[in-house]
Motif scaffolding. Structure first.
Motif, mmCIF file in Angstrom:
data_model
loop_
_atom_site.group_PDB
_atom_site.id
_atom_site.type_symbol
_atom_site.label_atom_id
_atom_site.label_comp_id
_atom_site.label_asym_id
_atom_site.label_seq_id
_atom_site.Cartn_x
_atom_site.Cartn_y
_atom_site.Cartn_z
ATOM 1 N N PRO A 152 -74.373 51.411 -19.175
ATOM 2 C CA PRO A 152 -73.276 52.181 -19.755
ATOM 3 C C PRO A 152 -73.616 52.741 -21.137
ATOM 4 C CG PRO A 152 -72.495 50.090 -18.857
ATOM 5 C CD PRO A 152 -73.991 50.058 -18.762
ATOM 6 N N GLU A 153 -74.278 51.942 -21.986
ATOM 7 C CA GLU A 153 -74.592 52.404 -23.346
ATOM 8 C C GLU A 153 -76.026 52.944 -23.442
ATOM 9 O OE1 GLU A 153 -74.543 49.404 -22.134
ATOM 10 O OE2 GLU A 153 -75.226 47.833 -23.503
ATOM 11 N N ARG A 219 -71.434 47.547 -15.407
ATOM 12 C CA ARG A 219 -70.682 48.811 -15.361
ATOM 13 C C ARG A 219 -69.333 48.621 -14.683
ATOM 14 N NH1 ARG A 219 -73.426 54.096 -14.987
ATOM 15 N NH2 ARG A 219 -71.628 54.845 -13.838
ATOM 16 N N GLU A 220 -68.392 49.510 -15.001
ATOM 17 C CA GLU A 220 -67.109 49.467 -14.282
ATOM 18 C C GLU A 220 -67.272 50.000 -12.866
ATOM 19 O OE1 GLU A 220 -63.824 51.250 -16.388
ATOM 20 O OE2 GLU A 220 -64.085 49.763 -17.984
#
Ligand code: FNR
Length: 335
Positions: A152-153, A219-220
Motif C-alpha cells: 500500500p505505501e 492491503r484492504e
C-alpha cells in the motif's frame, strides 16, 4: 502504528508455498563411491571472498525490537557455525538514528562474516552509509518490483532504478550483489545487470517466501491472484546455465533443507541463501538448538555429495539429474 518489518515476519511465517520447484528435480546417485565422507569439501568462493560453507543466512530483517532479537539470535548462530550472515535492508536504520537492530550484530560478534542489504530505489549514498556502519563483506542491492506495486505505501516511480544501480556500481568499493526477493531473475535481467557492471546475482526465486502474499495481507483489497508471481528458483537456475561461468549465481527462494541446497549447487549456484527456513527456526528454537540443526546440515550436505560422487562444489556440477512437471515444461520452452 504497526511496524512494517514485524508484519513481514508475521506474514512470511503464515505463508506456505503450495508448489516448490526443487521437488521437480531428481538427482542421479552413484552406487560405487570414490570419496570418504571426511574428504568432502564444502567450501566456496563468491563476491571476492572465501566461505567455508556453501549456504548462508540471507537478508531477513532489522528495524524493530522483534527484528533486533531475531538478528541477535541468528547472528550468534552464524558466528558459532562460521556461516555468512546478511542483514535485512539497512534503510530502516538510516530512517531512525536510534535504531541499533543492525549494528548490534556487529557489536556482539566482531568476527562474524557479515554482509548487508539496501533497496535499488535508494541512492548509492545510502549504501555508503550502510557500509560505514557495518563494514560488510559485500552489499546486496535488492529489486522487489511486484512487492512495491502491491505494498500500500510502496514506491510508484521506477525509472530511476537503473541509474541508481549504475551509480551503486560506480561508487561502492566493495562487491555488489544484485538480489531478487523471491520473484526470480532470468537471462534478460542478468544481461541488463551485466551491462551495468554487476558480477554477482542472487536470483532469489519463487517457491518459498512470497512478498506478493505478504503485501496482499497488508492491503484492504487483496490482489491474491498475484501471489504466485515470478519464476521459480529451479526455473531461473536452468535458464541461467550458460551464465554460471560468466557471472556468479547465488540461489535462494524456497530452500528447505540440505537436499534443496545441493540441487542449487548442482545447477551451478556458487552458494545458497536461506531466509524463511531459518526465520522459522529462529522463532521456534533457542540458539543452542538452531546451532545443532545447522551443524547437522553441514554433515547432511556432505552425505548427499558423497552419494553423488562429488568431492567439492565444482564436481557437483557434473551430477546428472532428471526434471519433472512444471519445471520440465518451463525448461523446454525457448523465449
Ligand atoms: C526477506 N527478504 C528480504 N530481501 C532483501 O533483499 N531485503 C530485505 O530486507 C528482506 N526482508 C525480508 C524479510 C522477511 C521476513 C523475509 C522472510 C524475507 C527476502 C529474502 O532475502 C529472500 O530473497 C526471499 O525470502 C526468498 O527466500 P526464502 O524466504 O524462500 O528462503
Amino acid at each position: 502504528m504497526k511496524n512494517r518489518k514485524d508484519d513481514h515476519i508475521k506474514y512470511a511465517l503464515e505463508h506456505e508455498s503450495e508448489y516448490n520447484s526443487f521437488d521437480d528435480v531428481e538427482l542421479i546417485h552413484s552406487s560405487i563411491p570414490k570419496y570418504n565422507l571426511d574428504e568432502i569439501d564444502l567450501s566456496t568462493h563468491f563476491a571476492s571472498h572465501d566461505f567455508e560453507f556453501p549456504f548462508f543466512i540471507n537478508a531477513i530483517t532489522g528495524g524493530s525490537e522483534n527484528a533486533k532479537k531475531i538478528n541477535q539470535k541468528l547472528a550468534k548462530v552464524a558466528n558459532e557455525c562460521n556461516l555468512l550472515f546478511v542483514t535485512g535492508s539497512y534503510s530502516a536504520a538510516l530512517k531512525n538514528s536510534d535504531d541499533d537492530s543492525f549494528n548490534i550484530v556487529k557489536k556482539e560478534n566482531p568476527d562474524l562474516q557479515l554482509a548487508t542489504n539496501i533497496g535499488i530505489d535508494k541512492n548509492y549514498t545510502a549504501g555508503i552509509a550502510a557500509i560505514k556502519a557495518l563494514n560488510p563483506l559485500f552489499l546486496q542491492v535488492h529489486v522487489n518490483l511486484m512487492q512495491e506495486l502491491i505494498m500500500p505505501e510502496g514506491s510508484r516511480n521506477f525509472n530511476e532504478w537503473e541509474n541508481n544501480l549504475r551509480e551503486f556500481v560506480q561508487n561502492i568499493e566493495i562487491p555488489i550483489i544484485l538480489k531478487e526477493v523471491g520473484f526470480g531473475m532470468i537471462e534478460d535481467t542478468i544481461k541488463q545487470g551485466i551491462g551495468l557492471g554487476i558480477k554477482t546475482f542472487d536470483i532469489s526465486g519463487r517457491g518459498g517466501t512470497s512478498f506478493a502474499f505478504i503485501e496482499n495481507m497488508r492491503r484492504e483489497n487483496s490482489l491474491d491472484y498475484l501471489n504466485n508471481w515470478g519464476q521459480t528458483t529451479v526455473s531461473c537456475l536452468l535458464n541461467l546455465k550458460d551464465y554460471t561461468d560468466k557471472v556468479e549465481i547465488i540461489a535462494s527462494g524456497g530452500v528447505r533443507n540440505p537436499l534443496d541446497m545441493i540441487k542449487c549447487l548442482v545447477l551451478g549456484a556458487k552458494a545458497v541463501g536461506l531466509s524463511r527456513t531459518i526465520l522459522e527456526l529462529a522463532v521456534k528454537y533457542d540458539v543452542e538448538n538452531i546451532i545443532k540443526i545447522v551443524e547437522n546440515w553441514k554433515t547432511e550436505c556432505k552425505m548427499i555429495m558423497c552419494a553423488l560422487n562429488a568431492k567439492n562444489i565444482k564436481e557437483l556440477q557434473n551430477t546428472k539429474y532428471v526434471l519433472y512437471g512444471k519445471t520440465l515444461e518451463f525448461s523446454m520452452q525457448k523465449f
